[in-house]
Design a protein around this motif. Structure first.
Motif, PDB file in Angstrom:
ATOM      1  N   VAL A 146      12.729  -7.646  -9.520  1.00 51.60           N
ATOM      2  CA  VAL A 146      11.888  -6.801 -10.374  1.00 51.60           C
ATOM      3  C   VAL A 146      12.660  -6.498 -11.664  1.00 51.60           C
ATOM      4  O   VAL A 146      12.134  -6.620 -12.777  1.00 51.60           O
ATOM      5  N   GLU A 196      13.989  -5.879  -5.400  1.00 56.99           N
ATOM      6  CA  GLU A 196      14.141  -5.003  -6.574  1.00 56.99           C
ATOM      7  C   GLU A 196      15.027  -5.657  -7.629  1.00 56.99           C
ATOM      8  O   GLU A 196      14.856  -5.441  -8.832  1.00 56.99           O
ATOM      9  N   THR A 242       2.980  -0.923  -6.358  1.00 56.70           N
ATOM     10  CA  THR A 242       2.951  -0.076  -5.169  1.00 56.70           C
ATOM     11  C   THR A 242       1.628   0.684  -5.127  1.00 56.70           C
ATOM     12  O   THR A 242       0.895   0.717  -6.111  1.00 56.70           O
ATOM     13  N   ARG A 243       1.351   1.309  -3.992  1.00 59.71           N
ATOM     14  CA  ARG A 243       0.091   2.039  -3.786  1.00 59.71           C
ATOM     15  C   ARG A 243      -1.101   1.213  -4.276  1.00 59.71           C
ATOM     16  O   ARG A 243      -1.970   1.695  -4.999  1.00 59.71           O
ATOM     17  N   TYR A 274       0.829  -1.219   0.000  1.00 58.63           N
ATOM     18  CA  TYR A 274       0.000   0.000   0.000  1.00 58.63           C
ATOM     19  C   TYR A 274       0.855   1.258   0.000  1.00 58.63           C
ATOM     20  O   TYR A 274       0.385   2.343  -0.310  1.00 58.63           O
ATOM     21  N   GLN A 275       2.138   1.104   0.376  1.00 61.56           N
ATOM     22  CA  GLN A 275       3.015   2.279   0.436  1.00 61.56           C
ATOM     23  C   GLN A 275       3.478   2.662  -0.975  1.00 61.56           C
ATOM     24  O   GLN A 275       3.267   1.922  -1.922  1.00 61.56           O
ATOM     25  N   ASP A 276       4.171   3.814  -1.069  1.00 60.84           N
ATOM     26  CA  ASP A 276       4.642   4.235  -2.394  1.00 60.84           C
ATOM     27  C   ASP A 276       5.881   3.470  -2.820  1.00 60.84           C
ATOM     28  O   ASP A 276       6.278   3.531  -3.977  1.00 60.84           O
ATOM     29  N   SER A 277       6.492   2.758  -1.883  1.00 55.15           N
ATOM     30  CA  SER A 277       7.647   1.923  -2.227  1.00 55.15           C
ATOM     31  C   SER A 277       7.671   0.738  -1.277  1.00 55.15           C
ATOM     32  O   SER A 277       7.331   0.890  -0.096  1.00 55.15           O
ATOM     33  N   PRO A 278       8.099  -0.436  -1.784  1.00 50.04           N
ATOM     34  CA  PRO A 278       8.140  -1.599  -0.893  1.00 50.04           C
ATOM     35  C   PRO A 278       9.104  -1.406   0.273  1.00 50.04           C
ATOM     36  O   PRO A 278       8.999  -2.101   1.279  1.00 50.04           O
ATOM     37  N   ARG A 279      10.011  -0.469   0.160  1.00 51.74           N
ATOM     38  CA  ARG A 279      10.998  -0.277   1.217  1.00 51.74           C
ATOM     39  C   ARG A 279      10.401   0.330   2.495  1.00 51.74           C
ATOM     40  O   ARG A 279      11.074   0.443   3.502  1.00 51.74           O
ATOM     41  N   ARG A 280       9.148   0.761   2.453  1.00 50.68           N
ATOM     42  CA  ARG A 280       8.606   1.481   3.607  1.00 50.68           C
ATOM     43  C   ARG A 280       7.783   0.620   4.564  1.00 50.68           C
ATOM     44  O   ARG A 280       7.257   1.120   5.539  1.00 50.68           O
TER      45      ARG A 280
END
Lengths: 646, 249
Positions: free
Chosen positions: A187, A184, A196-197, A73-79
């Motif tokens: 990816v 990544e 993302t999102r 749900y975040q703008d990047s998987p890192r969050r």
């Protein structure tokens, strides 16, 4: 009480092999069907969530050659919120030569979980822990090292060996970045498609199998249908049902709850961990609570004034008028007692009116002695970033004035029921990390969440999901498949309904009120009377929510209020189940303390004759009585004892 | 205290935005900046006006989701993330201007929310060590001098918030890229891919339309994690080394 639920057939894990516990994981890996590398690319897996459990699974399955589609749900998987874990990760490396072993880590975890976890699962976790550290170092995770260049360890939260690996106070961040980079890399290699999102709002069940998800693109509002041969939920815990917790603002139960509604059993929802060392609430507007690593308890001393309402500056209170209550009550473990015990002890002294700070909801964590003993530079080297964080939030300097701390909701041991393969009761739906219930029993030890997340994602799931996928690929589905269409329509209808109510109260106002009910009646101490009251109030408030919530804007745009509204709606249903679970478990164990079940000196009293089982709940409809399915727990290796940290 | 906010409102990526002024009363100095925005959003919702969209998640300064430009400074007046900024850094009667990160590589999604996907793509280009699960030797097989491990850690603390880009007059993403190059390049495990990594990451950085680095240093000045500017020197050294060794082959 039986009016609140129905008891159904028992349930058991069919996947853990019999035999010596040390051999079970090897046996399972050998008995599991394999998928030939050439066939893997014909098989697809959806992974929801990119925390430690999700990112590590996506990276590993992608590398293995499966077609992976990943969502966050975040703008990047890192969050993902694994990033916020501070203290460390356990592993039975015995690099300290202090008597540690896989068996001891297993033993400590079963005992720490207050005999409410499965022996087979926990032993596997301890076995795999060793490989995790190797894997992370190979990826470039910059763990703390000694001058000789070897890894440093510390002792952590309720154990007597030094088996915790750490990266200053940012262990979760470093481990997650390691997993994120591995993700990544996949990816880039084209084996993982990252979305993302995107928020998962429904699971698609067709032909008796989990075959996909409905996700909302949070930027455009598009309701998307995604299919796969297996679905993995790595969607974290549900601590935000309390509104205030140490979880990130976006953490939610929706993915797990939607799966529960479609047939996955939800186990032990009442087991929540309240972390003892958090920064106390400062006002009404408070949106979250910040945890400070409990490694602080290694050197800080916890106390309150002996008499309540002492108005003096803590530095002016002489030694003999202070109550170092943990050291007094638990001389063997002192300030290092497990989290549940430390939290409840803090609550008790505050209930006695001896708490400090705003509202009397706080206790001191004092480093004056540590600074005297080690010198300020040594304290700074060990805890500098935590002290800075404390000062930034409170405006007080902890080198000068004792910190104030108070317990806060931190982790949820309960979650979707899974077997030894991490498969839920819905075939093809796997659940990893905090989202499942499997390894921590009624209480999680410090530095064990990171261990479990990575164990599940790097090593367990990639060796069990193949057993399921070997029977695939399954029948091809498309958006016109009735089950997919129905799932998608359910999502649309719910969104339309939330947008059309246009009532007078904001989503947050409902969430705050729900959180307060849960904290008051389903928090650190629970009573039958309180829980019954809570259930009534939750039902009432849920009714009002669906009549009176106000969500502005539309679906086809970034709409954060709409996202929140959907999550809070699911929290209402979960909250009720948590209270029913807490009510039915008339014993105290781990994070679940029933006031009716305590020893004469106020310690938790387990009831192994009645309650040595996993409570797995089956959904029967909103407001309908859930069905209780019991999984009996047997302890062949660790003798069931009442925990004692005296 | 009472605060006047001037906030950037923009419905979506392709619609023009504008500054809108709001008044907020009874702001507590102990509130975080984002909690102050929460209060604003509650108020707007009750007035029937759509709340201001902003990214945030952990609210403890580590996930890197939040980030707005406050009075012209990325993350505002303290060297920290926006979520860790508290209202005690402001005074009663202040007029505070709040804008999104502004950079071609970070298009606005809505209000204060921007798309930082470019950072993920820079990592995809080479910001990793290829270590498939299960292939690792024992963690103690390769000791790492503490000074190298510490330097790697200091660079690895980057949270990918993008403040460096927002602060840079060129909107360069070089501090972000350099932090990763330094983190991995300091470790023995990162050596085999070191030369290729820096070239691929810098190429991707340029392709994403981040500006070039001209050593202004605004990035390091606002970085909430204190990523040192010398990581960029390290990146340049590695890049030069890589290009010369490639051309000598």
């Amino acid at each position: 009480m039986t009016e609140l639920y129905i008891e159904g057939d028992p349930i058991r894990d069919e996947k853990a092999p019999e035999g010596p516990i040390q051999e079970r994981w090897d046996k399972r890996r050998f008995s599991a069907k394999l998928v030939n590398p050439a066939n893997r690319r014909k098989l697809s897996v959806i992974i929801v969530g990119t925390g430690l459990a999700g990112a590590s699974a996506a990276a590993t399955l992608g590398e293995a050659g499966y077609q992976v589609t990943s969502f966050c749900y975040q703008d990047s998987p890192r969050r993902a919120h694994s990033i916020a874990a501070q203290g460390g990760i356990n592993a039975a490396k015995n690099y300290r030569n202090d008597g540690d072993s896989i068996y001891r880590l297993f033993y400590d975890t079963v005992k720490g979980g207050d005999f409410r976890s499965r022996e087979s699962n926990v032993h596997r976790l301890a076995q795999v822990s060793v490989e995790i550290i190797d894997q992370c170092v190979a990826q470039g995770v910059p763990f703390a090292r000694e001058y000789g260049g070897l890894l440093d360890n510390r002792s952590f939260g309720g154990v007597q060996v030094s088996r915790t690996f750490y990266a200053r106070g940012q262990t979760g961040q470093q481990l997650l970045i390691g997993a994120y980079q591995a993700l990544e890399r996949q990816v880039a290699a084209g084996t993982v498609e990252m979305n993302t999102r995107h928020e998962m709002l429904e699971v698609i069940v067709a032909g008796g199998r989990a075959r996909g998800i409905i996700a909302r693109d949070m930027v455009t509002g598009e309701i998307e249908t995604h299919f796969a041969d297996a679905v993995v939920l790595a969607t974290g815990g549900y601590g935000n049902v309390f509104y205030l917790s140490t979880n990130a603002m976006g953490c939610n139960v929706t993915a797990a709850w939607r799966a529960h509604r479609k047939g996955a059993l939800f186990a032990n929802p009442c087991y929540t961990q309240i972390h003892p060392t958090c920064i106390p609430v400062s006002g009404e507007y408070q949106s979250k609570l910040t945890l400070m690593s409990e490694s602080l308890r290694n050197d800080g001393r916890i106390w309150v004034p002996k008499k309540g309402g002492d108005p003096r500056d803590p530095r002016d209170i002489p030694e003999e008028e202070r109550d170092y209550y943990l050291e007094r009550r638990y001389p063997a473990f002192g300030n290092l007692v497990p989290r549940d015990i430390a939290s409840r002890a803090a609550k008790n002294v505050c209930d006695e009116g001896r708490g400090v700070g705003p509202g009397g909801l706080g206790v001191y964590l004092d480093f004056a002695d540590a600074i005297k003993r080690m010198g300020r530079p040594a304290v700074e080297a060990r805890y500098g970033n935590l002290f800075d964080m404390y000062q930034r939030i409170t405006g007080e300097n902890p080198y000068e004035v004792p910190m104030r701390i108070y317990p806060a909701v931190h982790y949820t041991m309960g979650g979707l029921w899974v077997d030894y393969d991490l498969q839920s009761t819905l075939p093809g739906l796997f659940v990893t990390g905090e989202a499942n219930f499997s390894d921590h029993g009624a209480n999680r030890l410090g530095a064990s969440a990171l261990m479990q997340g990575l164990a599940d994602g790097y090593f367990v799931l990639p060796n069990t999901v193949n057993d399921y996928l070997a029977d695939g690929p399954f029948e091809k589905l498309d958006e016109n498949t009735p089950e997919a269409r129905e799932a998608s329509e359910t999502v649309r209808a719910r969104i339309d309904r939330l947008l059309s109510i246009n009532g007078t109260r904001t989503v947050d106002s409902f969430h705050k009120e729900l959180g307060q009910i849960m904290w008051d009646y389903c928090g650190m101490e629970r009573t039958e009377e309180g829980l019954r009251k809570a259930i009534d109030r939750i039902r009432e408030l849920r009714g009002e929510f669906w009549q009176n919530v106000r969500v502005l804007g539309s679906n086809d745009e970034l709409n954060q209020a709409l996202e929140k509204a959907g999550r809070v709606a699911d929290f209402f249903e979960l909250a009720e189940l948590m209270c029913i679970d807490a009510l039915h478990r008339r014993e105290s164990c781990g994070g679940h303390f029933r006031a009716e079940s305590q020893t004469e000196d106020g310690e938790a009293l387990r009831d192994d004759d009645e309650f040595a089982y996993v409570a797995a709940w089956e959904f029967a409809g909103t407001g309908e009585q859930p069905v209780l399915r019991k999984e009996d727990l047997e302890y062949e290796y660790v003798e069931m004892k009442q925990r004692s940290y005296k | 205290m009472n605060i006047t906010l001037r906030v950037w409102r923009q419905k979506s990526r392709d619609v023009e935005g504008r500054m809108v002024t709001y008044e907020i009363e009874d702001v507590s100095p102990d509130m975080s900046f984002l909690e102050m925005l929460d209060v604003l959003n509650e108020k707007l919702t009750l007035q029937g006006e759509e709340p201001v969209a902003f990214d945030h998640d952990c609210r403890e300064g580590i996930c890197g989701a939040c980030g707005v430009v406050i009075d012209g400074v990325a993350h505002g007046p303290e060297t920290t993330t926006t979520c860790q900024l508290h209202m005690r850094s402001f005074s009663d009667g202040d007029v505070i201007t709040v804008e999104p990160w502004r950079a071609t590589a970070f298009p606005v999604v809505k209000d204060l929310v921007v798309d930082r996907g470019a950072f993920d793509r820079i990592i995809q280009a080479g910001g990793y060590i290829s270590a498939p699960t299960g292939t690792a030797p024992d963690a103690h097989a390769m000791p790492v001098p503490k000074s190298d491990a510490d330097r790697a850690f200091d660079a690895a603390t980057c949270i990918g918030c993008g403040a460096c880009v927002a602060a840079c007059p060129n909107a360069s993403g070089m501090l972000f890229t350099a932090a990763k190059v330094t983190h991995l390049g300091m470790l023995p495990q990162g050596q085999p891919e070191r030369e290729a990594r820096v070239v691929k990451m810098v190429n991707q950085h340029d392709e994403e339309e981040f500006g070039g680095c001209t050593n202004i240093g605004e990035c390091a000045a606002v970085c909430p994690k204190g990523i040192p500017l010398d990581t960029i020197s390290q990146l340049n050294r590695d890049l030069l080394g890589s290009l010369t060794s490639a051309s000598s082959e």
